[in-house]
Structure formats: C-alpha cells, structure tokens
Design a protein around this motif. Structure first.
Motif, mmCIF file in Angstrom:
data_model
loop_
_atom_site.group_PDB
_atom_site.id
_atom_site.type_symbol
_atom_site.label_atom_id
_atom_site.label_comp_id
_atom_site.label_asym_id
_atom_site.label_seq_id
_atom_site.Cartn_x
_atom_site.Cartn_y
_atom_site.Cartn_z
ATOM 1 N N LEU C 118 35.172 15.745 -32.184
ATOM 2 C CA LEU C 118 33.968 14.971 -32.497
ATOM 3 C C LEU C 118 32.735 15.555 -31.832
ATOM 4 O O LEU C 118 31.629 15.485 -32.350
ATOM 5 C CB LEU C 118 34.137 13.527 -32.007
ATOM 6 C CG LEU C 118 34.706 12.536 -33.012
ATOM 7 C CD1 LEU C 118 34.969 11.216 -32.340
ATOM 8 C CD2 LEU C 118 33.743 12.348 -34.163
ATOM 9 N N HIS C 119 32.922 16.100 -30.647
ATOM 10 C CA HIS C 119 31.778 16.641 -29.928
ATOM 11 C C HIS C 119 31.779 18.158 -29.917
ATOM 12 O O HIS C 119 31.056 18.766 -29.139
ATOM 13 C CB HIS C 119 31.767 16.086 -28.496
ATOM 14 C CG HIS C 119 31.515 14.623 -28.450
ATOM 15 N ND1 HIS C 119 30.251 14.087 -28.553
ATOM 16 C CD2 HIS C 119 32.362 13.574 -28.367
ATOM 17 C CE1 HIS C 119 30.341 12.766 -28.496
ATOM 18 N NE2 HIS C 119 31.610 12.431 -28.384
ATOM 19 N N ALA C 120 32.583 18.739 -30.779
ATOM 20 C CA ALA C 120 32.633 20.200 -30.940
ATOM 21 C C ALA C 120 32.790 20.905 -29.606
ATOM 22 O O ALA C 120 32.074 21.839 -29.276
ATOM 23 C CB ALA C 120 31.377 20.682 -31.650
ATOM 24 N N LYS C 121 33.756 20.407 -28.821
ATOM 25 C CA LYS C 121 33.946 21.016 -27.509
ATOM 26 C C LYS C 121 35.269 21.747 -27.428
ATOM 27 O O LYS C 121 35.756 22.052 -26.356
ATOM 28 C CB LYS C 121 33.925 19.919 -26.435
ATOM 29 C CG LYS C 121 32.577 19.291 -26.251
ATOM 30 C CD LYS C 121 31.816 19.980 -25.169
ATOM 31 C CE LYS C 121 30.487 19.299 -24.969
ATOM 32 N NZ LYS C 121 29.701 19.879 -23.910
ATOM 33 N N GLY C 122 35.904 21.942 -28.560
ATOM 34 C CA GLY C 122 37.239 22.532 -28.453
ATOM 35 C C GLY C 122 37.196 24.019 -28.245
ATOM 36 O O GLY C 122 38.201 24.646 -27.893
#
Lengths: 330, 305, 324
Positions: C118-122
């Motif tokens: 969801l927060h594009a932190k992967g």
C-alpha cells in the motif's frame, strides 16, 4: 505456619485434559497443604495450571488422579458431597461483569447461594448483611439494581458478598483484581484482608501478579507447567527467591528493585509437550549460561525430574560454596 | 415496615420482570415495521374473537344457506359474495380466521416447546446424550416436510386437532438447532460457573440461568415460526387434508379451487382467504423481526452502555 | 527537535441518545524526535481516544478540535490523500494484540505485505522484506505463513509491532501493547520496543494503565485523569516524588516488592474513575482525593509548574496561583 491439621491438602494431584496431540497435563503432580486462616498465593504465568489447581480444590474439576482433602476428609464427588463442599469452599472470579447474570438483580445474585443451599435465617437480612460487609452501604439501595448499573469494583464486591454469605472456611480468588482499574484494586484487596481478619477465612489467591502476593499473601507457591517449583513465606520467597524461574519472574517485574532483569527466551511450552527432566531446563538461565555444566548437574537437569522443593538441581547443591557465590552475583 | 415489604424477594422479582418488559415495549414502540405488524395482528385477532358478533355462524352450514344464490358476487349479494353452496364468503372469512390463528398458535407452541426442550437439553449436556438428541433432530430436518405431513395427516384423519399435532411435530427441528447453538455459548459464561460453584444442580442452572437468557431467542423464534406454521396449515388444507367442519382460510382456498372458482372467475372467494393468510404471515414476520432486534442479547448490552 | 505537538485537543463522541461524551478535554503534548512519552491512566480517562485522534481513526460523528502538528503539519486538517500517505509511513499505531486486531483469515505475512504494498515500501521483493521484518521482531521468517490464531499472544504482539514499523515511521503509538500478556512476555515485548527505539530513533508514545511498565522505557510520563492531563514530567521524578495525589495513588497501587510499607497494606482509592458525562465540579479528582481541601470543588484546575520540566493540575503544587 500452623502445626495443626491443614484445612486443605492436595496429594499427588494430576489433572489432564484430552487434546489433539495427546493429553495436556495441566496439573502434573502437585502436593500442597493450606493451613487454616492463612492466605496462600498461587503465582505463575498462563498455562502453568494454577487456575486448574484452584478449581480442582473447589471441586469444580475432578482430578485425573490424586486427591484433595478438606480437614482430612477426601472430597466426595457425588452430588451431595459436592453440595456439602460448596458450603465450606467458595470462589470469586476474575471478570466480575461476566460472573453476574445480567438479568438478575443484585439481590437475587447474592440470594442465589442462600436459596440453593437452603440456608436458615431471614433471606433479606442475610443478603443485607453480606452486602454491607462487602462494603456496599446502604445495602437496601443495591437490592433492585442490575450489574450494568454499578461499577466494576462494586460488581466484584457483590460477588464477594455472594460467596461470603455462605460463611465458607475457604475462599478461592481467581485473579480477583486483574480486570479492575488500578486505583480500585487496593479497596478490593483491603476488603479481602478484612474478611480474613474478621471471619477467619482461609484464602487461596490465584494470580500472575507478584506485587499482589506481596500485598496480601502469607505464603507464595510458584507454579510452572503444572508443578509447584518453589513455595515459601512471602517475605522470603519474594525477596530471596531460589528457583531460577522465580528469580527470573521477579527480575522482570517492574516493581522489584535491585535485580538485573533476566528476560527468558521463548514462551512457556504447551502442557502437551512437557520437557523431559526438569521441565524448566530449556529456558533456564543456569543451564544456558553454562553454570549447570560447571556444577556437573547439566545431565540431571536434562534427564531427572526434580521431585523436591525448590524443584531445582542447582539449588539442591546450595551447600556448595561455588554455587552460593553464583547465586549472590545475580 | 414498608421498606421490608418493598424489598421482599418476590417483589424484587416482579420489579425486575416489569422493568424488563416495559423497557422492551418502549423500544418496540420505536420500531415502525414492528408496530405495523402489531396493528395488523390486533385487528385480525379482534376480528376472530368478535366472530359471533360480526357474522351469523349459521352462515357456515350448507343446510341454512341453500336459499342464497351460489357464486353470487359482492355486488349482487353484498359483503364478499357467496360460495358454491350459497354460504356468505365474509362469514367464512371471519370464522376461518379463528381456525387459521388457532392452528397457527397451537401448532407453534407445540413445535417451540419440543424444540426448546430438545435444544436446551442437547446444548447443556453435550457429549453422548446431546449428540443423540441432535441426530434425532437432524433426522427430522432431513425428511421433506410435505410428504411426511401428508402421510401423517392421512393416517390420523382430517381434524383441527390432528393438524395441530402434525404441524407441531414436524416443525420443531429448526428451533431446536437455534436454541442449542445459543445454549452452547451460554453454558460457558462465568455466571453459570459461579452458580455451579455455589452448589447449583443442573436443573437450577438450566431453569434459572440458561432458560431466562435463552427465552428472548425463543420468543423471537416463536413469532417467526407462526407464519411458517400458518402457511403449512394452509398448504395441508389446500391439499385436502383440512378439517371440513372447521374451515380455515386454507380450506376455503381448497374448496374454492375444487369448485372451479378460477374458471368461474369468482375472485371474491379466492382473494380474501389468500390475502388473509398473506397479511397474517406478514404481520407475524414483522413483529418477529422487531422482537429479534430488540431482544438479541448481543445488541442489548451495547445499547445499554 | 519537535516531532509532534498537540495543542488543546478535544475529542467528543456523539452519543445516540443523551448528551455527547467529552472523552478528551483539552490536552497539550510535545514530543521530540526519538523521545519516548508514557501516557498512563485508567478506563474512561481518554487515553485511547487521544491515541485514535492522533491518527484520525475515530468514528464519524466524533468532534475533534485543536491541532495535532506532525513536523509542523496539522494531521487534523490534512486532505485524505495526504493523510493516507502519512498514516503508517510517518505515524503508526500498535494496538493490544488480541485476536481481532489482526485479520483472522489472512496469513500474517500477507498482512504485513499488504501494508508494504500500500505504501510502496517493498522495494523489489516484498516477501524478503516481510521476512526481514519478522526477524527484526524476533520471529522466524517462516512464520509468515501462519494465521493469527496459530500464534501465541506474545507472537501476535510482535507481528503487530512488525506491521507498525514496516513502513519506517518516525512516531509509534503503542496503545496498551502489553496488557493481557504474561509478565515474562511483557518484558520481552518491552525489550523489543526499547531495541527498536534505539536502533531506529523511533519516537514512541506508550499508553497503558499499568504505570509500572513505564518505568524503564519512557523518558517522560504524563498521567491522564477525566480527559485531561493531571501530571507531566520526567520519568524518575514522577515516580519517585509525584506531585499530583492521583499519580501518588496510582503508583501506590503497584506495590514495591520487598518494601515492608506495602506488606499487608494494599492501597487504593475509594470510589471509581468518573463517568465523562458526569464529572465532578472543579477538580475532577476531588471526591476521591485524600488531600482535597475546601477550594477544590470550586477551582477549575490547570497544569501549573511543579518543578523543572514538570507540571501538575493540583492546587497543592507550589506553582499554583490559588490561595491555600
């Protein structure tokens, strides 16, 4: 400790529950004697079997083996025997809200015990007396109220009133204040102490809160995975614990001063998979630090079940100076 | 002393009951669909009770009505017209209400009684006895209602009493399952434990703690079972198993169809009983839904807090 | 450097029938980067409402006034898009690890992965990152495949902490994270939070009813009562020498083991925490206070200075401008 006959005696008690992966040994060989008029705290974490032990003493749970004796007589698990027992042993519960039937008035909640047991005397007066002794005054103003109309602390008082109205010799308190607000606890504990003073009732408190034990208990028994691992006078056990588990527990309780916290790894194992030998050995700091090997008892820790108290091979060697030094270092 | 009397145990129990009922009623009043249903019910029951005043019972007997024109429409005869035998439909409608309601309520009470007892026992005891009771319940659930009811009615013969029995003993399983599910959760409650610790017998626990806490569910379930029972009665009567001496609305429909009212377009014979059944079923359903919402213990505590 | 500044926060719940409930009645807070603040109080004091308000997680219909400045930006007036971006990446919350806080039908690894996506932190590899997070909180990476009910209470709490730090927030709000856990597991979770705080410079607001758990982890403590802050100050001072009678009573409720003063002498307060809809006049604590004097019911109390960096809302405090 009284030299007279103990009020409650537990002999080699085992309580097992059938489980999917084999039986869960909730109480796995407990011997205990509770003297008349004393307050004993059963402490331990969840899964240690303290609640099961308390309920078995109450007769709400039948043992798998072993026996419970009350004033020397073993409990009779028949309908009449149990009814008799209920007049002498009563219980107060952890969650006072759930323990009161929301549809009953407070009067009916307290009167229930009187009616079931067919107590003599004017019911109304008995109820008023019990409520009053539990600190709910004037008692008449509480008669027609419902549990949801009063606070958590007051609900617990109603439950205490309902138990004490039967004039029991033994009161089993299962986490009596853990569901209550912190500022309210003191009052309930003070009430319990005053009941001990006035009615001479013997109290068995089940709790995970060592501070509570310091507050109210004469003796403390520490349980781990179905066994009592250490037992002694509260002043001694809580200030100079000997069993490594007790030491670890006390060290992490924020209210204890002057002890380096020993945070154990992992969590208490499942009662279906009790470790061999000393059941605490997989998490024991004495084993882990190598001290057990140094003392030459590591094999005993892993293979020999310590059937003595305190239940620790290292403590048993306490006559050795080397080990004394070790204990004082921590 | 007045305070002593005011607080006698019986008075307290009565105060408690009164408060519970008045509380529930206050909430019910706010529920519009429930009030509509209640209104319809009151009207129908009033009509049924006042039947002797509203319609001459002699109008039900063929012998006395042969002088009337058969299949007369309302515009010709007045009221709701006449049937094949010249009997006024309105009279039948008013008196039929009695039978439909009687069978509906009596059979429901029978079904709910059996269902509640089985449900409470099965839920409370569990283990082998509970399991055995549930197997019996499932057996009844699995058998298709209509063939069973028809077979039983055919064997016992067409009468109001037999209808009540047949419907009663085929409608209890769903109540039993519902009650049992609630009892299973209730018996784990701490207050049951506390009562046991005080020395209560199983009987005491079931009657003093389980039953009062499961009775709102029973009440709501009863109100929702009545429509099912009324429809069952209508079905059975329509299939010819109704009591010809005491015609319910279902029986009226049966007679109408048998007599060819459809072909003859005698709508005044078909529509009133059909509408009557529909209205009563609707009314009970509305009341039952309202009661369920008000009495559901899960919603209850949240409302109070 | 100030990370969070809360000014005159009021939270009022709309009640279905009857008067609205004022849960928080004017709270000021300040939190620097990397600082830990303990917020203690009992049921009804408003601490959980305060926590929810900081992330705007309150039910619709609730009135919130005042401002919550995160790095100078007011959370309460942020546009939904900006709020979504801020939630979890700047400001995260850890609840009590009960079974219903995690989705019971989703594997825990997937739940953490969801937050990351969801927060594009992967980064490139979400699974790897999930594994790293689990190890960070002390769980083996393969536990990502487990469902919440297969984990113990302590393990679930660790998952929740992992979930909260997944997007590297600067501020973590921990709402009763150790309640209902065993004392040893509590110690483990507290140690974990301390480690994370040290390693990542996390600022933490630690909310609890158990004053004693705040002893080691927080540098400052604020005690709430009836929707307001009753006392605020450095950890050691508040514990050792509380200025407000309520704080003293709360601290005394948790006896010091080994101290004979607590032996057979449980200490508590009479009465119960007040109902927010029916607060006493003047100082809300006066009906239960052992040091109440006759001006207490008449005097509206504020936070007055009670020493260095300390404040207390009591007329007995030396900085209070009321005649005694």
């Amino acid at each position: 400790m009284s030299a007279a006959e103990p009020l409650v005696e537990v002999r080699d008690l085992h309580v097992e529950y059938p489980g999917r992966d084999g039986p869960a040994r909730a109480v796995d060989g407990v011997n205990l004697a509770v003297g008349e008029g004393e307050t004993l705290a059963l402490v331990g974490e969840s899964g240690c079997g303290k609640t099961t032990l308390a309920r078995t003493i109450m007769g709400l749970q039948a043992p798998t083996s072993g026996e419970v004796r009350f004033r020397g007589e073993p409990l009779v698990y028949s309908r009449r025997g149990m009814r008799e027992h209920r007049r002498r042993a009563q219980m107060i519960f952890q969650d006072p809200t759930g323990a009161l039937n929301a549809r009953q008035t407070l009067y009916e909640a307290v009167a229930e015990g009187i009616r079931i047991q067919g107590l003599e005397g004017e019911e109304e007066r008995l109820v008023a007396d019990a409520l009053s002794r539990a600190g709910l005054r004037p008692p008449e103003s509480f008669f027609t109220r419902y549990p949801y109309e009063i606070s958590g602390g007051q609900r617990q008082r109603v439950i205490i009133a309902g138990a004490m109205v039967l004039n029991p010799s033994l009161l089993v308190a299962d986490e009596p204040v853990s569901a209550l607000d912190a500022s309210v606890r003191g009052e309930i504990l003070a009430l319990m102490l005053s009941l001990v003073r006035e009615a001479g009732v013997t109290v068995l408190v089940v709790t995970h809160d060592l501070g509570l034990a310091w507050n109210v208990a004469d003796r403390v028994a520490v349980m781990y995975l179905g066994r009592i691992v250490e037992i002694g006078a509260a002043e001694e056990l809580l200030t100079e614990p000997r069993h490594p588990y007790t030491r670890a527990l006390l060290s992490v309780v924020p209210e204890t001063k002057q002890m380096e916290p020993q945070i154990l790894k992992g969590e208490t194992p499942d009662p279906t998979r009790i470790p061999s030998g000393c059941r605490f050995h997989p998490r024991c700091p004495v084993v882990e630090s190598g001290e057990a090997a140094r003392l030459g008892i590591e094999e005993s820790c892993r293979g020999e079940d310590p059937l003595f108290l305190p239940a620790c091979h290292a403590v048993r060697l306490a006559s050795s100076d080397e080990h004394e030094a070790y204990l004082h270092e921590r | 002393m007045s305070t002593a009397a005011a607080h006698s145990p019986r008075r307290i129990a009565w105060t408690r009951r009164r408060r519970a009922v008045s509380g529930a009623w206050r909430e019910y009043r706010h529920h519009r669909p429930g009030m509509i249903g209640l209104g319809i019910l009151i009207a129908v029951v009033a009509m049924a009770l006042a039947a002797p005043l509203l319609a001459d019972p002699s109008g039900l007997h063929v012998v006395t009505t042969t002088q009337n024109a058969a299949f007369a429409s309302p515009s010709d005869f007045g009221g709701l017209g006449t049937d094949k035998f010249g009997r006024p439909v309105l009279t039948q409608f008013i008196w039929g209400a009695r039978i439909s309601l009687l069978v509906g309520l009596a059979a429901t009470i029978l079904a709910v009684l059996i269902g509640s007892v089985v449900g409470i026992l099965a839920g409370f005891f569990g283990g082998k006895p509970g399991g055995a009771l549930m197997r019996v319940t499932e057996w009844f659930l699995v058998i298709p209602f209509l063939p069973l009811a028809i077979a039983l009615a055919a064997i016992l013969g067409p009468s109001v009493k037999n209808l009540i029995v047949v419907i009663g003993i085929t409608s209890w399983p769903s109540t039993a399952r519902l009650i049992r599910a609630q009892v299973l959760t209730l018996k784990e409650r701490d207050y049951v434990d506390r009562s046991r610790a005080l020395g209560a017998s199983d009987w005491h626990l079931m009657t003093r703690h389980i039953l009062p806490n499961v009775s709102p569910l029973i009440l709501a379930n009863t109100t929702l079972t009545v429509p099912i029972v009324i429809l069952s009665e209508a079905t059975l009567s329509f299939l010819g198993l109704g009591d010809p001496q005491n015609a319910s609305w279902g029986k009226m429909l049966d007679d109408a169809f048998e007599a060819g009212a459809v072909t003859l377009q005698a709508w005044w014979w078909i529509i009133p009983p059909g509408l009557g059944i529909m209205l009563v079923v609707l009314a009970f359903t509305l009341c039952g839904t309202a009661l369920e919402e008000i009495l559901d213990p899960r919603l209850r505590d949240r409302r109070r807090a | 450097m100030t990370l969070l500044e809360v000014n005159d926060l009021h939270v009022t719940y709309a009640a279905g029938s009857g008067a609205p409930v004022p849960a928080v009645r004017g709270v000021d807070l300040r939190l620097d980067v990397g600082e830990t603040l303990g917020l203690a109080g009992e049921s009804g004091c408003g601490k959980s409402s305060l926590a929810a308000a900081l992330l705007r997680l309150l039910p619709s219909g609730t009135t919130v006034t005042g401002d919550v400045l995160l790095d100078g930006e007011d959370v309460l007036t942020m546009k939904p898009g900006r709020l979504r971006a801020v939630r979890w990446t700047e400001l995260a919350i850890v609840f009590q690890g009960a079974l219903h806080t995690l989705n019971p039908v989703q594997r825990v690894g997937d739940q953490i992965g969801e937050a990351l996506r969801l927060h594009a932190k992967g980064g490139g590899n979400v699974t790897k990152r999930v594994g790293e997070l689990l190890e960070l909180v002390g769980l083996p990476a393969r536990r990502a495949r487990a469902y919440p009910h297969q984990l113990s209470g302590g393990q679930r709490q660790r998952v929740l902490i992992g979930l909260a730090v997944a997007c590297e927030p600067r501020l973590l709000i921990a709402d009763e994270p150790t309640t209902a856990l065993d004392v040893m597991v509590q110690a483990q979770v507290l140690r974990l939070l301390e480690d994370l705080q040290r390693e990542f410079g996390l600022a933490i607001i630690f909310i609890t009813h158990d004053l004693s758990t705040l002893a080691n982890i927080c540098s400052r403590i604020a005690v709430m009562y009836a929707g307001r802050i009753a006392e605020q100050g450095p950890n050691d001072k508040v514990f050792a020498d509380a200025a407000h009678p309520y704080t003293r009573a709360l601290a005394a409720a948790f006896p010091v083991i080994g101290d004979p003063a607590f032996r057979m002498r449980p200490s508590g307060l009479p009465g119960d925490p007040p109902d927010p809809r029916d607060l006493p006049s003047g100082c809300p604590f006066h009906p239960r206070c052992s040091e109440a004097i006759e001006i207490c019911p008449r005097t509206p109390v504020e936070l007055w200075p009670a020493g260095e960096l300390r404040e207390a809302a009591c007329v007995h405090v030396s900085g209070a401008p009321v005649p005694r």
